[in-house]
Motif scaffolding. Structure first.
Motif: not given
Length: 888
Positions: A556, A558-561, A564, A628, A630
């Motif tokens: 997917s 991630d919100n950070s671009g 993931k 974050n 990860s």
């Protein structure tokens, strides 16, 4: 006066004493009588010894010995009027007391046979006559015997044996007990009737108590062969018994000790001796059980079936068998005999050799054989019965594929039990597998024991080929269960099962069994982030030290671009993931091409096809996570565990540099260019990743970086490898403070720091063919090079700056002479044309030679930047100077 004279006149008086002179004849007479007495009492004695022949007996040379001491000498040899010869010998007086009627004489000469070698000392000293004292009256006439009389060691037991034939038995044949030599044969004779052979033997005193009155002796000589279930069974007691023969005997414990008068029968073999224990085995069916079948105990033959008959009364077959006496103590009540048959099916293949040789009988002693009563009749079972109650256990598994009731339970390849039944548990989650462990192996089970499936085949493929590993064929076809104990278990260990309701897990493989109970723990789900999606797919493995511990389960954004990648780590391995864990991509393969060939690196065939991610423990305070929380997914292990140091190099032009060009230190690749850009000032800016282990050496002020490319000229060719692999950057480490920005050089430094030595200035009218980097020679050895050349301040000449290497700087003295070594001289004369040149290199590249005169004392060393005249032409005599210049 006359009267006075008469009173003083001497008077002669006659005496009757004996004169001393008469003592001399008396002493002589006494001495003569003493010598006569000594000659009579200590006189040598002559004896006559009758021999059949006088081979190797020599007059005045052949000696007579007793226990190695010379006691006489042969004086004469004469023919006997009847037959043979008479040897006249003189026995010394100190040995005459041994001359008795029963004294024996025999000739000792060298003899060699398969059993013994004797008389070797006679090879040098010659044959001699041995003497053995005897009893009786004094005698001087004797008959020699043909061979040495029987002699046995002190306190040894003399044994008499009787046999129909001597066979391979001869003097020197050893006697064994349990394959240990305890004596030997000393005499072999036919009896008076000529129908039997009488054998004399001795048993050493240490073993004489083993000979009982009921002992039986039999021959073990030679080689015996028997075709059995395993093929051809060759039986050889020892090499000695093969060559020289051998005899062994039994030693019944309840029998009394034998005396020297006891005579024993010597049997041809153990079967004829009937020394073994005879037993009866009853069986209903004897299919493929032949007469002569062996009886084996743990694979060792302990007996043989001698006869098989059918009993009408019992309606059974009765087999007569003989057990080796060494194992007779185990033949007690409770012992088991059973038939080992051929088994050929999809689930079991066993005893294929029995198809040709027939079945055999296996034996197992009773558990209490030491105290049990002796027995002679047994039932021959079709299979082995349990010796004592088995230990029942319950195993839980999620998948029982391949398991069946009756399948074996094994420990290190040995069957220790079997599966009794399989059924579903009440909760329906597990399958309950009930197993039984034989009593003799119950000590192996404890609360820490682990069980695993033995069925199936494991296949591993790689670039090196395909590796297949499977359990034995029996387990492959029918399944089975293995036992694993982390620590070895001693036989003396007590069973630690305290709870009868204790349940064990049944693991899919031994590897999982070794991990333990965590195999049923929930998996750990985590994410790793990267700038680009790694070359993996769902199901790609996650490795820890090349052991698969999980897999990729999804992707997917991630919100950070960042991309993931979600991972699932198996429950039994979740403890391997730590805060400082590092993850890197091991998908695909890396190719590195050069003149040495093409190097391809890949983790495994699976990672090339399917991709993969690896995890390991990183160093403390490592930058392995994003803000974050990860984990970072690195592109390689080097970047994950040893992040490189980034330095910047500024060049006036790129000079064929590319992204990926290597940074080298003394030939080692220590980094690569990762980015090439133009700076605001128009410089080519190269970002270089330097490996962590080399950063401390190279990322320092004073370090010099230059581009290395191919160079082809009349003087030679350099760095041709860069034509294929591309240009690279070389580095010379500095010693300053840490730094990350440097000015790069297009070419290598004129003089490397390690070669900076003694600088000099040479003055000449013109530079000629000398150029920068031209060599400076001494006796055709390069000792320096030209650094620069320029016009003098008034333009009246040329100044050439040279550098003399440190190891040769002591050669330059105040009176040293320099001249051009470049070019050539052409002399034309009546005899022809002569071309002279210092070397081909100097002819093409130019150069300078130097030397120091040897007609003056050695002068002081030259100072730095001293000025010397460069001679226009050289004198050949300069080449002959041989001034010795030692190192300081």
């Amino acid at each position: 006066m006359n009267e006075h004279f008469s009173e003083n006149q001497a008077q002669i008086v006659k005496t009757r004493s004996i004169s001393p002179i008469w003592f001399l004849p008396v002493v002589a007479a006494v001495l003569g009588l003493w010598i006569l007495f000594q000659n009579i009492t200590h006189a040598n004695v002559q004896v006559k010894i009758h021999f059949q022949k006088a081979d190797s007996i020599i007059v005045d040379k052949t000696k007579i010995r007793y226990k190695g001491v010379i006691v006489g000498t042969v004086k004469k040899i004469e023919l006997d009027s009847a037959s043979g010869v008479n040897v006249i010998a003189e026995i010394e007086s100190h040995a005459t007391f041994m001359l008795r009627e029963q004294t024996q004489f025999w000739l000792v000469s060298p003899k060699a046979s398969l059993t013994s070698i004797s008389g070797l000392d006679t090879l040098f000293s010659g044959s001699y006559i041995n003497l053995e004292p005897g009893d009786g009256e004094e005698a001087t006439v004797f008959d020699a015997i043909d061979e040495e009389p029987i002699s046995i060691p002190d306190n040894a037991l003399l044994v008499s044996l009787k046999s129909d034939s001597a066979g391979s038995v001869s003097v020197g044949t050893p006697i064994f007990f349990k394959k240990i030599k305890v004596g030997e044969i000393v005499q072999v004779r036919l009896d008076d009737s000529g129908r039997h052979v009488n054998i004399k033997a001795f048993v050493e005193s240490d073993y004489s108590h083993l000979v009982k009155s009921a002992s039986k002796f039999w021959n073990i000589s030679g080689l015996r062969a028997n075709i059995s279930r395993a093929g051809i069974d060759v039986n050889l007691d020892s090499i000695t018994s093969l060559i020289a023969g051998g005899i062994t005997f039994s030693s019944p414990q309840k029998s009394t000790a034998a005396s020297a008068e006891t005579q024993f029968e010597l049997y041809e073999n153990i079967d004829k001796s009937e020394a073994g224990q005879t037993i009866e085995l009853t069986v209903n069916n004897i299919n493929n059980l032949p007469k002569g079948a062996g009886i084996l105990f743990k694979g060792h033959g302990i007996g043989r079936i001698t006869d098989i008959e059918y009993s009408l009364e019992q309606k059974q077959f009765i087999a007569q068998a003989t057990i080796n006496p060494q194992f007779s103590e185990m033949i007690t009540q409770g012992a088991q005999f059973w038939v080992e048959k051929t088994a050929l099916s999809f689930s079991k293949i066993k005893n294929l050799g029995n198809i040709i040789t027939g079945d055999y009988v296996a034996f197992a002693p009773a558990a209490d054989a030491e105290v049990a009563q002796k027995a002679s009749s047994f039932a021959l079972q079709q299979s082995r019965l349990p010796v004592s109650p088995a230990l029942d256990l319950m195993l839980l598994t999620e998948d029982a594929t391949g398991l069946n009731a009756g399948d074996p339970v094994s420990y290190q390849g040995i069957k220790i039990g079997s599966i009794r039944s399989l059924d579903f548990a009440e909760n329906g989650r597990f399958i309950e597998t009930s197993i039984s462990i034989d009593s003799s192996y119950q000590y192996l089970i404890n609360k820490n024991s682990q069980f695993y499936l033995l069925s199936g085949v494991n296949m591993k493929a790689s670039l090196q080929g395909i590796e297949m590993q499977s359990t034995p064929l029996e387990h492959l076809l029918s399944g089975g269960i293995g036992l694993y104990n982390a620590e070895p278990v001693k036989k003396s260990a007590k069973n630690t099962l305290l709870d009868k309701n204790l349940r064990f897990r049944l693991y899919p493989s031994r590897a999982l069994a070794e991990v333990g109970k965590n195999v049923f723990s929930k998996p750990l789900i985590l994410s790793v982030l990267s700038k680009q999606l790694p070359a993996v797919s769902e199901g790609s493995p996650v490795y820890y030290h090349k052991l698969p511990i999980g897999e990729v389960i999804g992707f997917s954004i991630d919100n950070s671009g960042l991309m993931k990648t979600e991972l699932s780590i198996k429950g039994q391995y979740r403890h391997l993931i730590k805060e400082q864990s590092i993850f890197w991509n091991i998908s695909g393969f890396n190719v590195d091409a050069g003149l040495g060939g093409i190097e391809i690196q890949a983790e495994s065939l699976l990672t090339i096809v399917k991709g993969g991610i690896a995890v390991d423990h990183g160093k403390k305070d490592i930058d392995n996570k994003y803000a974050n929380g990860s984990y970072k997914l690195f592109s390689s292990y080097e970047k994950a565990a040893k992040p490189p140091t980034v330095i910047t190099l500024l060049f006036d032009q790129a000079n064929e540099l590319q992204v990926g060009s290597k940074l080298r230190l003394k030939g080692l690749v220590i980094g690569r260019i990762t980015e090439l850009t133009l700076s605001s000032k128009g410089k080519v800016q190269a970002k270089v990743n330097v490996k962590a282990e080399f950063a401390a050496q190279t990322a320092r002020k004073g370090s010099r970086f230059w581009v290395v490319s191919s160079d082809i000229s009349l003087a030679g060719a350099k760095n041709l490898s860069t034509l294929v692999s591309g240009v690279f950057i070389n580095v010379e480490p500095g010693k300053g403070a840490p730094a990350t920005e440097f000015t790069g050089e297009v070419k290598a430094p004129i003089i490397e720091r390690s070669k900076t030595g003694l600088p000099l200035i040479l003055l000449t009218d013109n530079a000629g063919s000398t150029d920068i980097n031209s060599p400076v020679y001494h006796r055709q050895i390069q000792i320096g090079e030209v650094m620069s050349k320029q016009l003098s301040s008034d333009a009246s000449g040329v100044e050439i700056a040279v550098n003399i290497y440190p190891e040769y700087s002591h050669l330059i003295r105040e009176n040293s002479i320099f001249w051009p070594a470049s070019g050539f001289n052409l002399n034309v004369g009546i005899t022809g044309v002569a071309l002279k040149s210092t070397s081909l290199t100097s002819l093409i590249k130019g150069g300078i030679s130097m030397s120091t005169p040897d007609n003056k004392p050695l002068q002081e060393m030259s100072d730095a930047f001293a000025r010397f005249e460069l001679k226009k032409e050289f004198n050949e005599s300069w080449l002959n100077w041989k001034l010795a210049i030692p190192k300081p």
